[in-house]
Design a protein around this motif. Structure first.
Motif, mmCIF file in Angstrom:
data_model
loop_
_atom_site.group_PDB
_atom_site.id
_atom_site.type_symbol
_atom_site.label_atom_id
_atom_site.label_comp_id
_atom_site.label_asym_id
_atom_site.label_seq_id
_atom_site.Cartn_x
_atom_site.Cartn_y
_atom_site.Cartn_z
ATOM 1 N N ASP A 34 36.236 41.430 44.079
ATOM 2 C CA ASP A 34 37.658 41.487 43.791
ATOM 3 C C ASP A 34 38.317 42.598 44.618
ATOM 4 O O ASP A 34 38.251 42.558 45.838
ATOM 5 C CB ASP A 34 37.891 41.653 42.288
ATOM 6 N N ASP A 35 38.913 43.602 43.979
ATOM 7 C CA ASP A 35 39.624 44.671 44.689
ATOM 8 C C ASP A 35 38.720 45.821 45.113
ATOM 9 O O ASP A 35 39.187 46.765 45.750
ATOM 10 C CB ASP A 35 40.738 45.244 43.805
ATOM 11 N N GLU A 37 34.994 43.129 39.367
ATOM 12 C CA GLU A 37 34.855 44.189 40.369
ATOM 13 C C GLU A 37 33.422 44.638 40.604
ATOM 14 O O GLU A 37 33.129 45.213 41.652
ATOM 15 C CB GLU A 37 35.713 45.402 39.992
ATOM 16 N N ARG A 60 37.943 51.859 45.649
ATOM 17 C CA ARG A 60 39.128 50.997 45.671
ATOM 18 C C ARG A 60 39.375 50.423 47.059
ATOM 19 O O ARG A 60 39.325 51.133 48.045
ATOM 20 C CB ARG A 60 40.352 51.766 45.188
ATOM 21 N N GLY A 61 39.682 49.129 47.092
ATOM 22 C CA GLY A 61 39.969 48.453 48.342
ATOM 23 C C GLY A 61 41.453 48.298 48.617
ATOM 24 O O GLY A 61 41.842 47.854 49.690
ATOM 25 N N LYS A 62 42.296 48.641 47.640
ATOM 26 C CA LYS A 62 43.748 48.488 47.772
ATOM 27 C C LYS A 62 44.448 49.730 47.243
ATOM 28 O O LYS A 62 43.893 50.496 46.462
ATOM 29 C CB LYS A 62 44.231 47.273 46.972
ATOM 30 N N ALA A 63 45.707 49.887 47.658
ATOM 31 C CA ALA A 63 46.553 50.964 47.134
ATOM 32 C C ALA A 63 46.861 50.669 45.673
ATOM 33 O O ALA A 63 46.850 49.512 45.269
ATOM 34 C CB ALA A 63 47.844 51.051 47.941
ATOM 35 N N LYS A 99 43.541 53.775 47.721
ATOM 36 C CA LYS A 99 42.602 52.990 48.530
ATOM 37 C C LYS A 99 41.538 53.909 49.134
ATOM 38 O O LYS A 99 41.830 54.984 49.640
ATOM 39 C CB LYS A 99 43.351 52.266 49.647
#
Length: 145
Positions: free
Chosen positions: A107-108, A60, A27-30, A33
């Protein structure tokens, strides 16, 4: 920290299987993350949920999947230290088989990789993620008998 969410958000997660491997994204975001998780994300307005599953996997990971099969629905409720609810996701989990493509993070996601199923317990995954991965394997095995 901002205003807490006032209603749950619907999201999907997809257990993508290829032989004895599962596809995971970092995961690139909260929230979470930097941790490994299932590819997935939020459902868009007027989007059928299975379309969300296919779209999120494609965005993704660049991987194409078979028709997603329903696994389970999981609640992810995050509270602040004072007990106030910060946000809630209602996660609709699916499983599917790999059809085509080599995982490429997009994407994320900051990474996307195949992991052997026998290594899943060593990746620090959320316990619900581990549970649905093995539920998917069980359902696949029942279908192939």
């Amino acid at each position: 920290m901002g205003t807490p969410m006032m209603r749950p958000v619907i999201g999907v997660g997809v257990v993508v299987l290829k032989d004895d491997h599962v596809l995971l994204i970092k995961r690139g975001k909260a929230p979470e993350k930097g941790k490994w998780s299932l590819p997935g994300g939020r459902q868009e307005l007027a989007e059928p949920i299975r379309h969300t599953a296919r779209r999120e996997v494609r965005e993704e990971t660049s991987v194409e999947i078979t028709d997603p099969q329903l696994l389970d629905v999981v609640d992810s409720i995050h509270a602040l230290p004072d007990g106030e609810i910060e946000f809630q996701y209602t996660l609709v989990d699916f499983w599917a088989e790999w059809l085509d493509g080599t995982p490429v993070a997009g994407d994320d996601a900051v990474d996307a990789q195949w992991f052997p199923l026998d290594e899943v317990g060593f990746l620090g995954l959320w316990e619900e993620t581990q549970r649905v991965i093995f539920l998917a394997v069980e359902k696949r095995n029942k279908q192939s008998v």
